[in-house]
Design a protein around this motif. Structure first.
Motif, PDB file in Angstrom:
ATOM      1  N   PHE A   1       0.846  -1.204   0.000  1.00 23.11           N
ATOM      2  CA  PHE A   1       0.000   0.000   0.000  1.00 23.11           C
ATOM      3  C   PHE A   1       0.879   1.252   0.000  1.00 23.11           C
ATOM      4  O   PHE A   1       0.668   2.188  -0.769  1.00 23.11           O
ATOM      5  CB  PHE A   1      -0.896   0.042   1.255  1.00 23.11           C
ATOM      6  N   LYS A   2       1.842   1.249   0.915  1.00 16.44           N
ATOM      7  CA  LYS A   2       2.718   2.420   1.065  1.00 16.44           C
ATOM      8  C   LYS A   2       3.466   2.697  -0.248  1.00 16.44           C
ATOM      9  O   LYS A   2       3.505   3.842  -0.715  1.00 16.44           O
ATOM     10  CB  LYS A   2       3.710   2.137   2.201  1.00 16.44           C
ATOM     11  N   ASN A   3       4.026   1.639  -0.850  1.00 14.05           N
ATOM     12  CA  ASN A   3       4.801   1.814  -2.082  1.00 14.05           C
ATOM     13  C   ASN A   3       3.937   2.334  -3.222  1.00 14.05           C
ATOM     14  O   ASN A   3       4.361   3.196  -3.990  1.00 14.05           O
ATOM     15  CB  ASN A   3       5.446   0.486  -2.502  1.00 14.05           C
ATOM     16  N   ILE A   4       2.722   1.804  -3.338  1.00 14.01           N
ATOM     17  CA  ILE A   4       1.849   2.246  -4.432  1.00 14.01           C
ATOM     18  C   ILE A   4       1.456   3.715  -4.241  1.00 14.01           C
ATOM     19  O   ILE A   4       1.459   4.499  -5.189  1.00 14.01           O
ATOM     20  CB  ILE A   4       0.625   1.320  -4.573  1.00 14.01           C
ATOM     21  N   PHE A   5       1.135   4.097  -3.007  1.00 20.24           N
ATOM     22  CA  PHE A   5       0.811   5.512  -2.750  1.00 20.24           C
ATOM     23  C   PHE A   5       1.997   6.402  -3.129  1.00 20.24           C
ATOM     24  O   PHE A   5       1.822   7.432  -3.780  1.00 20.24           O
ATOM     25  CB  PHE A   5       0.443   5.728  -1.273  1.00 20.24           C
ATOM     26  N   GLU A   6       3.187   5.994  -2.716  1.00 23.60           N
ATOM     27  CA  GLU A   6       4.356   6.833  -2.992  1.00 23.60           C
ATOM     28  C   GLU A   6       4.637   6.925  -4.490  1.00 23.60           C
ATOM     29  O   GLU A   6       4.939   8.001  -5.008  1.00 23.60           O
ATOM     30  CB  GLU A   6       5.567   6.328  -2.198  1.00 23.60           C
ATOM     31  N   ALA A   7       4.480   5.792  -5.181  1.00 26.13           N
ATOM     32  CA  ALA A   7       4.741   5.792  -6.627  1.00 26.13           C
ATOM     33  C   ALA A   7       3.706   6.660  -7.357  1.00 26.13           C
ATOM     34  O   ALA A   7       4.047   7.439  -8.256  1.00 26.13           O
ATOM     35  CB  ALA A   7       4.720   4.367  -7.176  1.00 26.13           C
ATOM     36  N   GLU A   8       2.444   6.528  -6.978  1.00 22.62           N
ATOM     37  CA  GLU A   8       1.376   7.320  -7.609  1.00 22.62           C
ATOM     38  C   GLU A   8       1.624   8.819  -7.379  1.00 22.62           C
ATOM     39  O   GLU A   8       1.479   9.639  -8.285  1.00 22.62           O
ATOM     40  CB  GLU A   8       0.010   6.886  -7.048  1.00 22.62           C
ATOM     41  N   TYR A   9       2.033   9.149  -6.167  1.00 24.48           N
ATOM     42  CA  TYR A   9       2.291  10.552  -5.840  1.00 24.48           C
ATOM     43  C   TYR A   9       3.449  11.094  -6.672  1.00 24.48           C
ATOM     44  O   TYR A   9       3.328  12.155  -7.304  1.00 24.48           O
ATOM     45  CB  TYR A   9       2.593  10.693  -4.346  1.00 24.48           C
ATOM     46  N   GLU A  10       4.555  10.357  -6.657  1.00 23.11           N
ATOM     47  CA  GLU A  10       5.747  10.822  -7.382  1.00 23.11           C
ATOM     48  C   GLU A  10       5.452  10.990  -8.870  1.00 23.11           C
ATOM     49  O   GLU A  10       5.821  11.990  -9.476  1.00 23.11           O
ATOM     50  CB  GLU A  10       6.922   9.847  -7.195  1.00 23.11           C
TER      51      GLU A  10
END
Ligand code: NAP
Ligand code: MG
Length: 407
Positions: free
Chosen positions: A225-234
């Protein structure tokens, strides 16, 4: 008074009518506060339970598709059919929850935000602005499998790839006696569209986005979850957020629970499914009343459907049917309409429409702040007994009078 030159709402709004007391308030909102002042092109879908039943729910699906076409909808509360309702309304079938049907077509996330008035103080005195909750409404414990373990034995977690490659197995626990075991899942696609909807809505409301999970303990599941949120944000949001002086912040769920108590609000808190279920109820109660809670469904493509968070207020409706006057609170419905008009005005580049919606909100807030409110609010207002509990019609008329003084 009706405006001689009504304000023109340029593009279509999809209107989803509903049931019981909210249907009565819906009609009254339009008749008293909207149509005398606005020229609206409404594409009307009648989601009355009887009509959903007659059309085999086609009307609900058509309404969701219309929102995809026009971008913006506003929805009245609707009955979710149960066996009792099937008897009450003489229905052919127990149709699915309309909100679930619409959400699955729009692939949307629901955001809830409280309406704040000066004389209703949140249980937490630090909160000066709304805290918006975005709940991921897919998977986890809501789509689980569970086994009651009867006695000693081994439980395993296995993934069998469709392509015939080697299965992956892990031992969950070697039981020495009775117990329980549970399997849950989520998908990258659903998490990504949840993240996108959160960033779209945070950007729309101009608030920072916080996301919380427990990646220190759940090193694969929550870390994903954390990685997907960070990737989507970036990839899709960071530049926009920087330009608007907004930020995204990830931290542990327990850290957010502690921090949220100290903040003044004005943030969007993106929650995993279970966290959102629990925290949205806590916040609704802490901010005051379900009748002051708005709700909006946002699709990752940026379609919006505004509604009230509460249901059809069934008990008040039965009184209404008996000819009794009720003191039902139309604030959340009113704000569903103003939310939708503000958005329509913004997308159409028609500031007079957004401006009208802002004045209507001001009129409603000032009415309550000056001590005229429905019974549910009198109970929790700081004015106590000096506040006047009025019937629903009187509340509408008081808001209308204030609105007219602003036009
Ligand atoms: P509800 O309609 O939210 O009402 C529960 C109670 O909350 C009411 O009896 C009333 O308390 C108070 N309340 C809620 N909204 C109020 C308002 N605007 N003004 C004053 N008081 C308000 O929930 P429900 O009675 O459990 O559900 C009724 C129906 O709504 C069900 O058929 C359910 O399927 C449907 N529902 C639809 C949606 C939706 O369409 N989004 C959401 C939830 C439920 P008092 O009686 O104490 O005054
Ligand atoms: Mg809940």
């Amino acid at each position: 008074m009706a405006l001689k030159n009504k304000i023109n709402v340029k593009n279509t709004i999809v209107e989803l009518d509903g049931d019981e007391m909210t249907r009565i308030m819906w009609e009254m909102t339009k008749e008293k506060l909207l149509t005398p002042y606005l020229d609206m092109d409404l594409e009307y879908y009648d989601l009355h339970i009887k009509h959903r039943d007659e059309t085999e729910d086609q009307v609900t699906r058509a309404a969701a598709e219309a929102i995809q076409k026009h971008g913006i909808g506003v929805k009245c509360a609707t009955i979710t059919a149960t066996q009792e309702r099937v008897k009450e309304y003489d229905l052919k079938q127990e149709t699915k929850s309309p909100n679930a049907t619409i959400r699955s077509i729009l692939d949307g996330t629901v955001f809830r935000a409280p309406i704040m008035v000066e004389n209703i103080i949140p249980a937490n005195r630090n909160w000066k602005k709304p805290i918006i909750i975005g709940r991921h409404a897919y998977g986890d414990v809501y789509a689980n499998q569970e086994i009651r373990v009867s006695g000693p034995g081994r439980t395993e977690l296995t993934f069998i790839p469709d392509d015939g490659s080697q299965p992956v197995t892990k031992v969950i626990h070697q039981f020495k006696g009775p117990g329980i075991v549970q399997g849950i899942h989520n998908t990258d696609a659903s998490i990504r569209s949840f993240a996108a909807a959160c960033f779209a809505y945070g950007y729309d409301r101009k608030v920072d986005v916080w996301f919380s999970a427990k990646d220190t303990i759940s090193k694969t599941y929550d870390t994903n979850f954390k990685n997907i949120f960070e990737a989507e944000y970036e990839s899709n949001w960071k530049a926009k957020y920087d330009a608007a002086n907004l930020s995204f912040f990830y931290t542990l769920i327990d850290d957010v629970v502690a921090r949220i108590m100290k903040t003044e609000g004005g943030v969007l808190w993106a929650c995993k499914n279970y966290d959102g279920d629990v925290m949205s109820d806590m916040l609704a109660s802490a901010y005051g009343s379900l009748a002051l809670m708005t709700s909006v469904l946002v699709s990752p493509q940026g379609f919006f459907m505004y509604e009230a968070a509460h249901g059809t207020v069934q008990k008040h409706y039965y009184k209404h049917l008996k000819g009794e006057k009720t003191s039902t609170n139309p604030m959340a419905i009113l704000f569903a309409w103003t939310g939708c008009l503000k958005k329509r005005g913004e997308l159409d580049g028609t500031p007079d429409v957004s401006d009208f919606a802002a004045k209507l909100e001001e009129a409603a807030l000032e009415t309550i702040e000056n001590g005229t409110m429905t019974g549910d609010l009198v109970k929790i207002s700081t004015q106590g007994e000096s506040a006047k509990a009025v019937f629903m019609e009187e509340f509408f008329d008081a808001v209308k009078a204030r609105l007219e003084s602003k036009l």
